[in-house]
Motif scaffolding. Structure first.
Motif, PDB file in Angstrom:
ATOM      1  N   GLU A 279      15.660   5.301   3.941  1.00 11.10           N
ATOM      2  CA  GLU A 279      14.377   4.690   4.277  1.00 11.10           C
ATOM      3  C   GLU A 279      13.941   3.793   3.133  1.00 11.10           C
ATOM      4  O   GLU A 279      14.077   4.153   1.964  1.00 11.10           O
ATOM      5  CB  GLU A 279      13.314   5.763   4.495  1.00 11.10           C
ATOM      6  CG  GLU A 279      13.446   6.480   5.807  1.00 11.10           C
ATOM      7  CD  GLU A 279      12.233   7.361   6.067  1.00 11.10           C
ATOM      8  OE1 GLU A 279      11.104   6.934   5.754  1.00 11.10           O
ATOM      9  OE2 GLU A 279      12.436   8.452   6.579  1.00 11.10           O
TER      10      GLU A 279
ATOM     11  N   LEU B 165      10.871   2.297   1.435  1.00 10.94           N
ATOM     12  CA  LEU B 165       9.425   2.445   1.349  1.00 10.94           C
ATOM     13  C   LEU B 165       8.881   1.320   0.481  1.00 10.94           C
ATOM     14  O   LEU B 165       9.076   1.300  -0.726  1.00 10.94           O
ATOM     15  CB  LEU B 165       9.069   3.804   0.752  1.00 10.94           C
ATOM     16  CG  LEU B 165       9.637   5.010   1.505  1.00 10.94           C
ATOM     17  CD1 LEU B 165       9.320   6.287   0.734  1.00 10.94           C
ATOM     18  CD2 LEU B 165       9.074   5.081   2.902  1.00 10.94           C
ATOM     19  N   ALA B 166       8.252   0.370   1.123  1.00  8.21           N
ATOM     20  CA  ALA B 166       7.731  -0.779   0.388  1.00  8.21           C
ATOM     21  C   ALA B 166       6.389  -1.183   0.986  1.00  8.21           C
ATOM     22  O   ALA B 166       6.099  -0.955   2.147  1.00  8.21           O
ATOM     23  CB  ALA B 166       8.700  -1.946   0.472  1.00  8.21           C
ATOM     24  N   ARG B 167       5.606  -1.818   0.159  1.00 10.50           N
ATOM     25  CA  ARG B 167       4.330  -2.340   0.615  1.00 10.50           C
ATOM     26  C   ARG B 167       4.246  -3.794   0.188  1.00 10.50           C
ATOM     27  O   ARG B 167       4.558  -4.136  -0.953  1.00 10.50           O
ATOM     28  CB  ARG B 167       3.187  -1.542  -0.015  1.00 10.50           C
ATOM     29  CG  ARG B 167       1.872  -1.792   0.678  1.00 10.50           C
ATOM     30  CD  ARG B 167       0.804  -0.949   0.073  1.00 10.50           C
ATOM     31  NE  ARG B 167       0.249  -1.735  -1.034  1.00 10.50           N
ATOM     32  CZ  ARG B 167      -0.383  -1.215  -2.053  1.00 10.50           C
ATOM     33  NH1 ARG B 167      -0.518   0.076  -2.165  1.00 10.50           N
ATOM     34  NH2 ARG B 167      -0.863  -1.982  -2.997  1.00 10.50           N
ATOM     35  N   VAL B 168       3.836  -4.656   1.098  1.00 11.87           N
ATOM     36  CA  VAL B 168       3.719  -6.085   0.801  1.00 11.87           C
ATOM     37  C   VAL B 168       2.254  -6.468   0.903  1.00 11.87           C
ATOM     38  O   VAL B 168       1.617  -6.270   1.931  1.00 11.87           O
ATOM     39  CB  VAL B 168       4.559  -6.929   1.788  1.00 11.87           C
ATOM     40  CG1 VAL B 168       4.393  -8.403   1.498  1.00 11.87           C
ATOM     41  CG2 VAL B 168       6.008  -6.524   1.727  1.00 11.87           C
ATOM     42  N   ASP B 169       1.743  -7.003  -0.185  1.00  7.85           N
ATOM     43  CA  ASP B 169       0.368  -7.498  -0.195  1.00  7.85           C
ATOM     44  C   ASP B 169       0.360  -8.956   0.241  1.00  7.85           C
ATOM     45  O   ASP B 169       1.355  -9.666   0.115  1.00  7.85           O
ATOM     46  CB  ASP B 169      -0.237  -7.374  -1.593  1.00  7.85           C
ATOM     47  CG  ASP B 169      -0.371  -5.931  -2.031  1.00  7.85           C
ATOM     48  OD1 ASP B 169      -0.620  -5.066  -1.168  1.00  7.85           O
ATOM     49  OD2 ASP B 169      -0.226  -5.674  -3.244  1.00  7.85           O
ATOM     50  N   ASP B 170      -0.788  -9.430   0.717  1.00 12.18           N
ATOM     51  CA  ASP B 170      -0.894 -10.820   1.159  1.00 12.18           C
ATOM     52  C   ASP B 170      -0.606 -11.797   0.029  1.00 12.18           C
ATOM     53  O   ASP B 170      -0.072 -12.874   0.251  1.00 12.18           O
ATOM     54  CB  ASP B 170      -2.285 -11.099   1.734  1.00 12.18           C
ATOM     55  CG  ASP B 170      -2.481 -10.419   3.085  1.00 12.18           C
ATOM     56  OD1 ASP B 170      -1.472 -10.145   3.750  1.00 12.18           O
ATOM     57  OD2 ASP B 170      -3.640 -10.169   3.455  1.00 12.18           O
TER      58      ASP B 170
ATOM     59  N   ASP C 165       1.594 -11.487  -2.254  1.00 11.41           N
ATOM     60  CA  ASP C 165       3.013 -11.493  -2.592  1.00 11.41           C
ATOM     61  C   ASP C 165       3.849 -12.343  -1.640  1.00 11.41           C
ATOM     62  O   ASP C 165       5.010 -12.606  -1.923  1.00 11.41           O
ATOM     63  CB  ASP C 165       3.567 -10.068  -2.573  1.00 11.41           C
ATOM     64  CG  ASP C 165       2.937  -9.207  -3.658  1.00 11.41           C
ATOM     65  OD1 ASP C 165       2.444  -9.780  -4.642  1.00 11.41           O
ATOM     66  OD2 ASP C 165       2.950  -7.981  -3.508  1.00 11.41           O
TER      67      ASP C 165
END
Length: 59
Positions: free
Chosen positions: A37, A39-44, A46
């Motif tokens: 898996e 697991l990542a988060r993308v901010d606007d 970035d």
């Protein structure tokens, strides 16, 4: 004179092991072994698009 076709024992063994591993993964026994898996988060802030790279000259 005809030649008999002989299937290599090594080829049959590798095929049987691969089929067994696929079956075990499919049934869920080895589900975690072949799956990762991300697991990542993308901010606007970035996110980069082509207009940002070209310096806004693309229209």
């Amino acid at each position: 004179m005809g030649r008999s076709r002989h299937t290599s024992f090594a080829i049959m063994a590798v095929a049987a092991i691969a089929a067994g591993a696929l079956l075990l993964e499919h049934t869920g026994f080895l589900a975690g072994a072949f799956r990762t898996e991300i697991l990542a988060r993308v901010d606007d802030g970035d996110v980069v698009n082509a207009a940002d790279i070209a310096g806004g000259t693309m229209r």
